[in-house]
Design a protein around this motif. Structure first.
Motif, short mmCIF file in Angstrom:
data_model
loop_
_atom_site.label_atom_id
_atom_site.label_comp_id
_atom_site.label_asym_id
_atom_site.label_seq_id
_atom_site.Cartn_x
_atom_site.Cartn_y
_atom_site.Cartn_z
N LYS A 1 0.83 -1.20 0.00
CA LYS A 1 0.00 0.00 0.00
C LYS A 1 0.87 1.25 0.00
CE LYS A 1 -4.16 1.89 1.80
NZ LYS A 1 -5.46 1.44 2.12
N ARG A 2 2.02 1.22 0.73
CA ARG A 2 2.94 2.36 0.72
C ARG A 2 3.52 2.57 -0.67
NH1 ARG A 2 5.34 0.37 5.30
NH2 ARG A 2 7.09 -0.38 4.07
N ILE A 3 3.81 1.49 -1.37
CA ILE A 3 4.43 1.60 -2.69
C ILE A 3 3.41 2.03 -3.75
CG2 ILE A 3 5.54 0.29 -4.55
CD1 ILE A 3 6.80 -1.46 -2.33
N TYR A 4 2.26 1.34 -3.78
CA TYR A 4 1.31 1.56 -4.87
C TYR A 4 0.10 2.40 -4.48
CZ TYR A 4 4.00 -2.10 -7.10
OH TYR A 4 5.01 -2.82 -7.64
N GLY A 5 -0.06 2.70 -3.22
CA GLY A 5 -1.23 3.45 -2.79
C GLY A 5 -2.47 2.58 -2.84
N SER A 6 -3.58 3.16 -3.23
CA SER A 6 -4.84 2.41 -3.27
C SER A 6 -5.18 1.95 -4.68
CB SER A 6 -5.97 3.26 -2.70
OG SER A 6 -6.09 4.45 -3.46
N LYS A 7 -4.18 1.85 -5.54
CA LYS A 7 -4.42 1.39 -6.91
C LYS A 7 -4.83 -0.08 -6.89
CE LYS A 7 -0.75 4.36 -8.54
NZ LYS A 7 0.61 4.36 -9.03
N VAL A 8 -5.84 -0.40 -7.66
CA VAL A 8 -6.31 -1.77 -7.75
C VAL A 8 -6.30 -2.15 -9.22
CG1 VAL A 8 -8.26 -3.32 -7.36
CG2 VAL A 8 -7.77 -1.49 -5.73
N VAL A 9 -5.78 -3.33 -9.50
CA VAL A 9 -5.75 -3.81 -10.88
C VAL A 9 -7.01 -4.63 -11.12
CG1 VAL A 9 -4.51 -5.25 -12.52
CG2 VAL A 9 -3.25 -3.93 -10.83
N PRO A 10 -7.87 -4.16 -12.03
CA PRO A 10 -9.03 -4.97 -12.34
C PRO A 10 -8.61 -6.22 -13.11
CG PRO A 10 -8.93 -3.08 -13.77
CD PRO A 10 -7.82 -2.93 -12.79
N ALA A 11 -9.28 -7.29 -12.87
CA ALA A 11 -9.02 -8.55 -13.55
C ALA A 11 -7.55 -8.95 -13.37
CB ALA A 11 -9.39 -8.48 -15.02
N SER A 12 -7.09 -8.95 -12.14
CA SER A 12 -5.69 -9.28 -11.89
C SER A 12 -5.38 -10.72 -12.26
CB SER A 12 -5.33 -9.02 -10.43
OG SER A 12 -6.13 -9.81 -9.59
N GLU A 13 -6.38 -11.58 -12.28
CA GLU A 13 -6.15 -12.97 -12.69
C GLU A 13 -5.65 -13.03 -14.12
OE1 GLU A 13 -5.56 -16.75 -12.08
OE2 GLU A 13 -6.38 -15.48 -10.53
N ALA A 14 -6.13 -12.13 -14.97
CA ALA A 14 -5.66 -12.08 -16.35
C ALA A 14 -4.19 -11.67 -16.41
CB ALA A 14 -6.52 -11.11 -17.17
N VAL A 15 -3.80 -10.74 -15.56
CA VAL A 15 -2.41 -10.29 -15.51
C VAL A 15 -1.51 -11.44 -15.07
CG1 VAL A 15 -0.82 -8.68 -14.40
CG2 VAL A 15 -3.07 -7.90 -15.10
N ILE A 16 -1.94 -12.16 -14.04
CA ILE A 16 -1.15 -13.28 -13.54
C ILE A 16 -1.05 -14.38 -14.59
CG2 ILE A 16 -1.10 -15.11 -11.80
CD1 ILE A 16 -2.42 -13.07 -9.88
N SER A 17 -2.15 -14.69 -15.23
CA SER A 17 -2.14 -15.72 -16.27
C SER A 17 -1.21 -15.33 -17.42
CB SER A 17 -3.54 -15.95 -16.82
OG SER A 17 -4.37 -16.48 -15.82
N TYR A 18 -1.23 -14.06 -17.79
CA TYR A 18 -0.35 -13.58 -18.85
C TYR A 18 1.11 -13.70 -18.45
CZ TYR A 18 1.74 -10.58 -22.38
OH TYR A 18 2.53 -10.10 -23.39
N ALA A 19 1.41 -13.36 -17.20
CA ALA A 19 2.79 -13.43 -16.72
C ALA A 19 3.29 -14.86 -16.67
CB ALA A 19 2.89 -12.78 -15.35
N ARG A 20 2.39 -15.78 -16.36
CA ARG A 20 2.77 -17.20 -16.32
C ARG A 20 2.94 -17.79 -17.71
NH1 ARG A 20 -1.73 -19.18 -12.05
NH2 ARG A 20 -0.73 -18.43 -10.17
N GLY A 21 2.41 -17.13 -18.69
CA GLY A 21 2.49 -17.65 -20.05
C GLY A 21 1.34 -18.57 -20.39
N ASP A 22 0.25 -18.49 -19.63
CA ASP A 22 -0.91 -19.34 -19.87
C ASP A 22 -1.64 -18.97 -21.16
OD1 ASP A 22 -0.35 -20.62 -17.51
OD2 ASP A 22 -1.85 -19.53 -16.34
N TRP A 23 -1.43 -17.75 -21.63
CA TRP A 23 -2.12 -17.31 -22.85
C TRP A 23 -1.30 -17.65 -24.04
CZ3 TRP A 23 -4.56 -11.86 -22.06
CH2 TRP A 23 -5.43 -11.91 -20.99
#
Length: 78
Positions: free
Chosen positions: A56-78
């Motif tokens: 929270k100190r680093i990013y504040g109250s920013k929330v990533v919508p659909a973070s599961e998509a971001v994680i899947s992309y980072a894993r190479g699932d797409w």
């Protein structure tokens, strides 16, 4: 060097050096005291930093919508 070779080398040492080696070797078996710990050798499971507060100190109250998509992309699932 194999363990057998090491033992043969240790047998060839003078008695004083064998005793010094044995003392130093046994010091490795004694668990070292954690810095700032209680000294009982147990891990301090309750002393972890608050990762949520750090994020929270680093990013504040920013929330990533659909973070599961971001994680899947980072894993190479797409």
């Amino acid at each position: 060097m194999s363990a057998t070779e090491l033992i043969e080398h240790l047998k060839a040492l003078p008695a004083r050096e064998r005793e010094a080696f044995a003392r130093l070797f046994h010091e490795l078996e004694i668990p070292s005291l954690p810095v700032g710990g209680k000294g009982n050798g147990a891990s301090a499971s309750g002393n972890w930093p608050d990762f949520g507060a750090r994020l929270k100190r680093i990013y504040g109250s920013k929330v990533v919508p659909a973070s599961e998509a971001v994680i899947s992309y980072a894993r190479g699932d797409w």
